[in-house]
Design a protein around this motif. Structure first.
Motif, PDB file in Angstrom:
ATOM      1  N   SER A 159      22.365  73.332  96.262  1.00 25.62           N
ATOM      2  CA  SER A 159      23.276  74.225  96.320  1.00 25.62           C
ATOM      3  C   SER A 159      22.651  75.374  97.172  1.00 25.62           C
ATOM      4  CB  SER A 159      23.819  74.393  94.818  1.00 25.62           C
ATOM      5  OG  SER A 159      22.605  74.638  94.050  1.00 25.62           O
ATOM      6  N   GLY A 160      21.332  75.029  97.655  1.00 24.38           N
ATOM      7  CA  GLY A 160      21.093  76.518  98.640  1.00 24.38           C
ATOM      8  C   GLY A 160      21.671  76.731  99.671  1.00 24.38           C
ATOM      9  N   TRP A 161      21.233  77.447 100.451  1.00 24.45           N
ATOM     10  CA  TRP A 161      22.264  77.952 101.841  1.00 24.45           C
ATOM     11  C   TRP A 161      22.660  77.145 102.549  1.00 24.45           C
ATOM     12  CZ3 TRP A 161      22.046  82.928 103.450  1.00 24.45           C
ATOM     13  CH2 TRP A 161      21.236  84.397 102.064  1.00 24.45           C
ATOM     14  N   GLY A 162      21.374  75.460 102.946  1.00 26.54           N
ATOM     15  CA  GLY A 162      22.098  74.860 103.604  1.00 26.54           C
ATOM     16  C   GLY A 162      23.616  74.209 103.383  1.00 26.54           C
ATOM     17  N   GLY A 163      22.716  73.675 102.109  1.00 25.51           N
ATOM     18  CA  GLY A 163      23.732  72.618 100.850  1.00 25.51           C
ATOM     19  C   GLY A 163      25.154  73.525 100.769  1.00 25.51           C
ATOM     20  N   ASP A 197      35.997  63.331 101.510  1.00 26.00           N
ATOM     21  CA  ASP A 197      35.677  63.948  99.677  1.00 26.00           C
ATOM     22  C   ASP A 197      34.519  64.116  99.729  1.00 26.00           C
ATOM     23  OD1 ASP A 197      35.398  63.611  96.519  1.00 26.00           O
ATOM     24  OD2 ASP A 197      35.102  61.389  96.572  1.00 26.00           O
ATOM     25  N   VAL A 198      34.190  65.226  99.197  1.00 24.71           N
ATOM     26  CA  VAL A 198      32.707  66.126  99.214  1.00 24.71           C
ATOM     27  C   VAL A 198      32.326  66.793  97.714  1.00 24.71           C
ATOM     28  CG1 VAL A 198      31.462  68.534  99.855  1.00 24.71           C
ATOM     29  CG2 VAL A 198      33.616  67.123 101.517  1.00 24.71           C
ATOM     30  N   ARG A 199      30.666  65.771  97.624  1.00 26.85           N
ATOM     31  CA  ARG A 199      30.403  66.273  96.160  1.00 26.85           C
ATOM     32  C   ARG A 199      28.833  66.966  96.810  1.00 26.85           C
ATOM     33  NH1 ARG A 199      32.775  61.533  92.260  1.00 26.85           N
ATOM     34  NH2 ARG A 199      34.807  61.752  93.387  1.00 26.85           N
ATOM     35  N   VAL A 200      28.517  67.334  95.401  1.00 32.17           N
ATOM     36  CA  VAL A 200      27.388  68.006  95.648  1.00 32.17           C
ATOM     37  C   VAL A 200      26.635  67.449  94.328  1.00 32.17           C
ATOM     38  CG1 VAL A 200      26.083  70.717  95.117  1.00 32.17           C
ATOM     39  CG2 VAL A 200      28.133  70.116  96.502  1.00 32.17           C
ATOM     40  N   ILE A 201      25.172  67.383  94.155  1.00 29.80           N
ATOM     41  CA  ILE A 201      24.099  67.028  93.002  1.00 29.80           C
ATOM     42  C   ILE A 201      23.234  68.364  93.558  1.00 29.80           C
ATOM     43  CG2 ILE A 201      22.877  65.333  92.261  1.00 29.80           C
ATOM     44  CD1 ILE A 201      24.493  63.568  93.380  1.00 29.80           C
ATOM     45  N   SER A 202      23.104  69.034  92.104  1.00 36.10           N
ATOM     46  CA  SER A 202      21.733  70.059  92.185  1.00 36.10           C
ATOM     47  C   SER A 202      22.346  70.600  90.701  1.00 36.10           C
ATOM     48  CB  SER A 202      22.444  71.283  92.553  1.00 36.10           C
ATOM     49  OG  SER A 202      21.018  72.420  92.554  1.00 36.10           O
ATOM     50  N   PRO A 203      20.673  70.831  90.531  1.00 39.99           N
ATOM     51  CA  PRO A 203      20.474  71.058  88.393  1.00 39.99           C
ATOM     52  C   PRO A 203      21.321  72.280  88.530  1.00 39.99           C
ATOM     53  CG  PRO A 203      18.196  71.155  90.210  1.00 39.99           C
ATOM     54  CD  PRO A 203      19.687  70.411  91.496  1.00 39.99           C
ATOM     55  N   TYR A 243      27.934  59.409 103.122  1.00 36.81           N
ATOM     56  CA  TYR A 243      27.210  59.854 103.968  1.00 36.81           C
ATOM     57  C   TYR A 243      26.726  60.963 103.300  1.00 36.81           C
ATOM     58  CZ  TYR A 243      30.824  59.167 108.223  1.00 36.81           C
ATOM     59  OH  TYR A 243      31.417  58.272 109.126  1.00 36.81           O
ATOM     60  N   LEU A 244      24.979  61.034 103.391  1.00 35.52           N
ATOM     61  CA  LEU A 244      24.078  61.737 102.646  1.00 35.52           C
ATOM     62  C   LEU A 244      23.300  62.586 103.118  1.00 35.52           C
ATOM     63  CD1 LEU A 244      22.821  61.997  99.707  1.00 35.52           C
ATOM     64  CD2 LEU A 244      20.968  60.090 100.752  1.00 35.52           C
ATOM     65  N   VAL A 245      23.923  63.948 102.659  1.00 36.83           N
ATOM     66  CA  VAL A 245      23.340  64.897 103.387  1.00 36.83           C
ATOM     67  C   VAL A 245      22.008  66.128 101.942  1.00 36.83           C
ATOM     68  CG1 VAL A 245      22.992  66.738 103.987  1.00 36.83           C
ATOM     69  CG2 VAL A 245      25.259  65.965 104.715  1.00 36.83           C
ATOM     70  N   VAL A 246      20.733  65.951 102.647  1.00 37.28           N
ATOM     71  CA  VAL A 246      20.085  66.277 101.903  1.00 37.28           C
ATOM     72  C   VAL A 246      19.579  67.229 102.292  1.00 37.28           C
ATOM     73  CG1 VAL A 246      17.168  65.865 101.294  1.00 37.28           C
ATOM     74  CG2 VAL A 246      18.480  64.154 101.391  1.00 37.28           C
ATOM     75  N   ALA A 247      19.585  68.328 101.158  1.00 38.02           N
ATOM     76  CA  ALA A 247      19.555  69.876 101.001  1.00 38.02           C
ATOM     77  C   ALA A 247      19.421  70.500 100.199  1.00 38.02           C
ATOM     78  CB  ALA A 247      20.466  70.685 102.129  1.00 38.02           C
ATOM     79  N   ALA A 248      17.474  69.473  99.301  1.00 30.98           N
ATOM     80  CA  ALA A 248      16.924  70.444  98.585  1.00 30.98           C
ATOM     81  C   ALA A 248      15.518  71.697  99.171  1.00 30.98           C
ATOM     82  CB  ALA A 248      16.696  69.215  97.459  1.00 30.98           C
ATOM     83  N   GLY A 249      15.799  71.920  97.710  1.00 25.39           N
ATOM     84  CA  GLY A 249      14.938  73.339  97.518  1.00 25.39           C
ATOM     85  C   GLY A 249      12.904  72.419  97.680  1.00 25.39           C
ATOM     86  N   MET A 250      12.125  73.477  97.306  1.00 23.87           N
ATOM     87  CA  MET A 250      11.185  73.064  97.250  1.00 23.87           C
ATOM     88  C   MET A 250      10.121  74.343  95.912  1.00 23.87           C
ATOM     89  SD  MET A 250       9.463  72.587 101.199  1.00 23.87           S
ATOM     90  CE  MET A 250       9.405  73.625 101.401  1.00 23.87           C
TER      91      MET A 250
END
Length: 284
Positions: A75-79, A92-98, A166-173
């Motif tokens: 859920s950062g800048w990209g996601g 159908d847009v869905r978000v997974i994020s802590p 479709y999967l978009v990986v926009a996780a941080g580090m």
């Protein structure tokens, strides 16, 4: 695999009329799936996999959806930006994020000293108009063949699967500590990172704690000097911005509230390279 809404209603009627000790069997119109139902849970089984889902967590079957599902990790800048800009009439847009919010990180150092409040630099994920669903969880595994992401709930640690088209990986580090001794052991006590809102809260609380403890007249001078020595490691934008914010906080606020402590305050910036802000042009 999950039940359709019509089956959901039928299952609830069956559960309401069945006793806890009586098992009911139901075959779905798709021949590859069987359901075994009792009064407390529903078991799903297929030729390839099996899972257990609580009755209250049933949602429409993935295969019955008209729109393709876009699953975004992060859920950062990209996601966050992608989730907000995608056409919800088409996907159908869905978000997974802590993190259940987008964080405007350039202003994060300002919240650590109270220049800005935390709510001023965040935007909840659920404010995205037309968002299909948000899962506050961590992605633990990706099965690209079956197009499934295995997630872990942030609070109870329960694992569950989310299917996607479709999967978009926009996780941080995470910050690299380079195996520095005692960093992990002292994190959140006297060592703090600055990447999330809870980090800024920890830093703000620790700064106030240090000044309050140092103001106690019974404390030894050596310990007072230690409490009022603030070390920032790294010469990047975040470190330099935080150091500037901390300096302003001390010169504008601390001097009024703790005038007797200003001579004990020491700010230290540590950078391994030849200079600070190495990613910027030298002319700056």
């Amino acid at each position: 695999m999950v039940l359709t809404s019509s089956y959901n209603r039928g299952v609830r009627r069956l559960l309401s009329s069945a006793s806890r000790n009586n098992l009911l069997s139901l075959r779905h119109h798709r021949p590859n799936y069987n359901y075994t139902i009792n009064a407390s849970r529903i078991m799903f089984s297929s030729a390839s996999s099996s899972s257990e889902v609580a009755d209250d967590n049933i949602e429409p079957a993935f295969e019955d959806r008209i729109k393709p599902r876009v699953l975004i990790l992060g859920s950062g800048w990209g996601g966050f930006t992608l989730a907000r800009r995608l056409n919800k009439d088409l996907y159908d847009v869905r978000v997974i994020s802590p993190a259940n919010h987008f964080l405007f990180t350039p202003l994060l150092p300002s919240t650590a000293v109270g220049t800005l409040e935390f709510r001023a630099i965040q935007e909840p994920v659920r404010t995205i108009e037309g968002l299909g669903h948000y899962y506050q969880a961590k992605a633990r595994d990706i099965d690209s063949t079956k197009q499934i992401v295995t997630c872990q709930d942030l609070y109870k640690g329960v694992r569950f699967d989310v299917e996607y088209d479709y999967l978009v990986v926009a996780a941080g580090m995470k910050s690299n500590t380079f195996n520095t001794h005692n960093i992990e052991r002292l994190e959140g006590v006297v060592v703090f990172f600055l990447k999330h809102l809870f980090h800024a809260r920890q830093i703000r609380n620790r700064i106030v704690e240090c000044f309050e403890r140092a103001s106690n007249y019974t404390i030894p001078a050596v310990q007072r000097d230690r409490l009022l020595t603030f070390i920032v490691v790294g010469g990047g934008p975040t470190s330099c911005e935080f150091m500037a914010e901390l300096h302003d906080f001390i010169t504008k606020d601390v001097k009024k509230w703790y005038p007797e402590l200003t001579k004990h305050i020491k700010l230290v910036l540590v950078e391994a390279g030849p200079g600070i802000l190495g990613s910027f042009d030298k002319a700056l």
